[in-house]
Design a protein around this motif. Structure first.
Motif, PDB file in Angstrom:
ATOM      1  N   PHE A 394       0.809  -1.210   0.000  1.00 42.74           N
ATOM      2  CA  PHE A 394       0.000   0.000   0.000  1.00 42.74           C
ATOM      3  C   PHE A 394       0.853   1.275   0.000  1.00 42.74           C
ATOM      4  O   PHE A 394       0.332   2.367   0.138  1.00 42.74           O
ATOM      5  N   GLY A 395       2.146   1.102  -0.153  1.00 40.74           N
ATOM      6  CA  GLY A 395       3.041   2.254  -0.192  1.00 40.74           C
ATOM      7  C   GLY A 395       4.114   2.213   0.860  1.00 40.74           C
ATOM      8  O   GLY A 395       5.014   3.060   0.875  1.00 40.74           O
ATOM      9  N   TRP A 396       4.055   1.204   1.735  1.00 41.40           N
ATOM     10  CA  TRP A 396       5.039   1.102   2.819  1.00 41.40           C
ATOM     11  C   TRP A 396       5.699  -0.274   2.831  1.00 41.40           C
ATOM     12  O   TRP A 396       6.143  -0.767   3.854  1.00 41.40           O
ATOM     13  N   GLY A 397       5.744  -0.903   1.680  1.00 37.37           N
ATOM     14  CA  GLY A 397       6.362  -2.216   1.567  1.00 37.37           C
ATOM     15  C   GLY A 397       5.340  -3.342   1.605  1.00 37.37           C
ATOM     16  O   GLY A 397       4.196  -3.150   2.025  1.00 37.37           O
ATOM     17  N   LYS A 398       5.766  -4.509   1.143  1.00 36.99           N
ATOM     18  CA  LYS A 398       4.871  -5.662   1.118  1.00 36.99           C
ATOM     19  C   LYS A 398       4.653  -6.203   2.533  1.00 36.99           C
ATOM     20  O   LYS A 398       5.443  -5.956   3.440  1.00 36.99           O
ATOM     21  N   GLU A 399       3.589  -6.948   2.673  1.00 37.66           N
ATOM     22  CA  GLU A 399       3.253  -7.514   3.975  1.00 37.66           C
ATOM     23  C   GLU A 399       4.318  -8.510   4.437  1.00 37.66           C
ATOM     24  O   GLU A 399       4.975  -9.152   3.616  1.00 37.66           O
ATOM     25  N   ILE A 400       4.466  -8.627   5.742  1.00 42.24           N
ATOM     26  CA  ILE A 400       5.366  -9.649   6.274  1.00 42.24           C
ATOM     27  C   ILE A 400       4.609 -10.946   6.538  1.00 42.24           C
ATOM     28  O   ILE A 400       5.210 -12.003   6.723  1.00 42.24           O
ATOM     29  N   HIS A 401       3.296 -10.861   6.547  1.00 38.43           N
ATOM     30  CA  HIS A 401       2.478 -12.068   6.612  1.00 38.43           C
ATOM     31  C   HIS A 401       1.080 -11.758   6.102  1.00 38.43           C
ATOM     32  O   HIS A 401       0.529 -10.690   6.363  1.00 38.43           O
ATOM     33  N   MET A 402       0.522 -12.703   5.356  1.00 40.57           N
ATOM     34  CA  MET A 402      -0.883 -12.642   4.969  1.00 40.57           C
ATOM     35  C   MET A 402      -1.467 -14.022   5.173  1.00 40.57           C
ATOM     36  O   MET A 402      -0.811 -15.028   4.907  1.00 40.57           O
ATOM     37  N   GLY A 403      -2.685 -14.093   5.651  1.00 41.17           N
ATOM     38  CA  GLY A 403      -3.292 -15.400   5.846  1.00 41.17           C
ATOM     39  C   GLY A 403      -4.776 -15.292   6.098  1.00 41.17           C
ATOM     40  O   GLY A 403      -5.354 -14.193   6.165  1.00 41.17           O
ATOM     41  N   PRO A 404      -5.430 -16.450   6.241  1.00 37.50           N
ATOM     42  CA  PRO A 404      -6.857 -16.443   6.563  1.00 37.50           C
ATOM     43  C   PRO A 404      -7.082 -15.862   7.931  1.00 37.50           C
ATOM     44  O   PRO A 404      -6.219 -15.930   8.809  1.00 37.50           O
ATOM     45  N   GLY A 405      -8.247 -15.298   8.137  1.00 36.01           N
ATOM     46  CA  GLY A 405      -8.574 -14.736   9.439  1.00 36.01           C
ATOM     47  C   GLY A 405      -9.134 -15.789  10.356  1.00 36.01           C
ATOM     48  O   GLY A 405      -8.659 -16.927  10.381  1.00 36.01           O
ATOM     49  N   THR A 406     -10.142 -15.446  11.115  1.00 42.23           N
ATOM     50  CA  THR A 406     -10.760 -16.391  12.032  1.00 42.23           C
ATOM     51  C   THR A 406     -11.228 -17.615  11.261  1.00 42.23           C
ATOM     52  O   THR A 406     -11.847 -17.507  10.214  1.00 42.23           O
ATOM     53  N   HIS A 407     -10.926 -18.775  11.803  1.00 45.67           N
ATOM     54  CA  HIS A 407     -11.055 -20.026  11.040  1.00 45.67           C
ATOM     55  C   HIS A 407     -11.389 -21.115  12.051  1.00 45.67           C
ATOM     56  O   HIS A 407     -10.520 -21.830  12.521  1.00 45.67           O
ATOM     57  N   ASP A 408     -12.695 -21.230  12.428  1.00 41.98           N
ATOM     58  CA  ASP A 408     -13.009 -22.025  13.610  1.00 41.98           C
ATOM     59  C   ASP A 408     -14.129 -23.032  13.412  1.00 41.98           C
ATOM     60  O   ASP A 408     -14.851 -23.371  14.351  1.00 41.98           O
ATOM     61  N   SER A 409     -14.296 -23.540  12.199  1.00 38.63           N
ATOM     62  CA  SER A 409     -15.302 -24.574  11.948  1.00 38.63           C
ATOM     63  C   SER A 409     -14.621 -25.918  11.749  1.00 38.63           C
ATOM     64  O   SER A 409     -13.727 -26.052  10.901  1.00 38.63           O
ATOM     65  N   ASP A 410     -15.041 -26.906  12.511  1.00 33.82           N
ATOM     66  CA  ASP A 410     -14.453 -28.240  12.444  1.00 33.82           C
ATOM     67  C   ASP A 410     -14.456 -28.763  11.006  1.00 33.82           C
ATOM     68  O   ASP A 410     -15.493 -28.793  10.344  1.00 33.82           O
TER      69      ASP A 410
END
Length: 450
Positions: A394-410
């Protein structure tokens, strides 16, 4: 972790956009119709925080001019169906702060703190017409880094479309021009049209999934506590699994199994073992398939909406566990390969012919009062292997991590590339807590079993 100083506002398109009711395709209105969360972490911004927030808001406002469906609202219509009101009501933008530092991302992933970093949606008490389709939270950490929690309604965008939006927003935030405008016409998937002739296909994916053979319903299973883990497979381990799957099967299929087919087969087998199923236990695997390239003609590359269908592979736990990995991989391949243009239109016609479409939405009750539940003895494995999930600068460098958010269904799981770019994969998995330790052990142990 304490997150404070939360303030929210609505960010609307910077310029006037088309307004009116937009018909949704049946693929938009079925399956997962809740918001789907993802999260990005950034190490540090060289600019002051006020400038960061203002830049993100201004660029978001400009991006919504092109992606104006995300600034609209849903409304219910006859037959349990939905339509999209393009009214420029805006996206919800929240600012927050925490004293915590981003010194050890592993301690954050996966973690309940995500619930504090990604704004949630109260579907029970909020009116449908008032729920924003895009909700965002930017949280500043004590070290100067920040997180961006993104929650997008799956009715409006699937993974491919959501990442297209994030990519263009980041580009505009950097001061560049829009690169690829979204293709917004959902009539390509016959949105708003009546059904056509019946099809030769049966659609078992819309039937209630199997339940444990010693139970009369799934309520007890759905109430059990779950845990989430991230499991890494090295490139060497992935290739070892592929060789095991190809052994004795490659000559029949004509080509080697893909990473998705192989790793998903391994996940399915491991889950059956860890859950300690009886051999005669029916089990189903939900497979999410992108149909953009399967349509004739193909959908535009930047089609904005839902271009996915769910297909179901079924079997008995005894055969899944005892047969070779290639046998299970072949089951998965057969399901994937049946999805073509004719099949997709058959799905559309099946859903168009339903009197109440709400029965085919996640978290909706079936006619006998039970909720469709894809946990034990079933699971779903979604592939992010073809999605451009990394590199949102977004103008301040690439992310250091990206991933799924809350993920809580069996039974929910994702396969994605490791950010290392070395051919390794990461599996984000949710299982009942009582099964997780056995799953982790068997997952790696069985790779080396010949």
């Amino acid at each position: 972790m304490k997150v404070s100083n939360k303030t929210s506002c609505m960010v609307r398109p910077a310029d006037p956009t088309w307004s009116g009711k937009l018909a949704l395709s049946e693929l938009d209105q079925t399956g997962v119709t809740t918001h789907v969360p993802t999260i990005y972490f950034y190490a540090q911004s060289p600019e002051d925080w006020v400038t960061v927030i203002q830049t993100l808001k201004t660029s978001l406002s400009c991006t919504l001019v092109h992606f104006y469906p995300l600034a609209g609202r849903l409304s219910a219509i006859a037959g349990g169906r939905l339509e999209l009101n393009c009214n420029a009501a805006g996206a919800q933008f929240t600012e927050a702060y925490t004293d915590n530092k981003l010194i050890d991302l592993d301690s954050l992933l996966p973690s309940p703190i995500y619930h504090q970093l990604i704004p949630s949606i109260d579907y029970q008490s909020a009116l449908l017409e008032e729920i924003p389709l895009l909700v965002l939270q930017v949280t500043r950490f004590g070290c100067g880094g920040f997180s961006l929690g993104v929650n997008i309604s799956h009715v409006v965008a699937d993974g491919q479309s959501a990442l297209h939006f994030v990519s263009e927003w980041a580009r505009i935030s950097r001061g560049e021009l829009l690169e690829s405008p979204p293709y917004l016409d959902r009539k390509l998937l016959r949105a708003g049209e009546p059904p056509k002739a019946s099809s030769r296909f049966e659609h078992a994916e819309f039937d209630p999934p199997p339940i444990l053979i010693d139970q009369s319903g799934n309520e007890k299973e759905s109430e059990k506590e779950t845990a989430v883990t991230m499991l890494k497979l090295t490139a060497t381990q992935v290739e070892k699994l592929r060789r095991k799957a190809d052994n004795g099967q490659k000559s029949e299929t004509g080509r080697g199994f893909t990473r998705y087919e192989t790793v998903t087969a391994h996940i399915w087998r491991t889950a059956c073992k860890a859950r300690n199923h009886k051999p005669e236990q029916p089990t189903a695997l939900a497979i999410c398939i992108d149909v953009r390239s399967k349509m004739r003609p193909p959908l535009p590359r930047k089609y904005f909406g839902n271009g996915i269908v769910n297909a179901i592979a079924t079997g008995f736990s005894g055969e899944i566990v005892s047969k070779p990995l290639g046998y299970v991989s072949c089951k998965i391949r057969e399901v994937i390969e049946k999805v073509d243009d004719e099949y997709v239109h058959s799905v559309l016609d099946f859903l168009k012919s339903q009197q109440d479409l709400s029965m085919f939405r996640e978290l909706q009750q079936t006619s006998n009062g039970e909720e469709h539940f894809y946990g034990n003895p079933n699971l779903g494995v979604i592939s992010w292997l073809t999605l451009p999930i990394y590199g949102a600068d977004f103008g301040w460098g690439k992310e250091i991590h990206m991933g799924p958010g809350t993920h809580d269904s069996d039974g929910d799981s994702l396969i994605l590339h490791s950010k290392d770019g070395d051919g390794s994969l990461v599996i984000a998995l949710c299982l009942q807590m009582r099964h997780m330790e056995d799953f982790r052990k068997l997952f790696y142990q069985d790779i080396d079993v010949e």
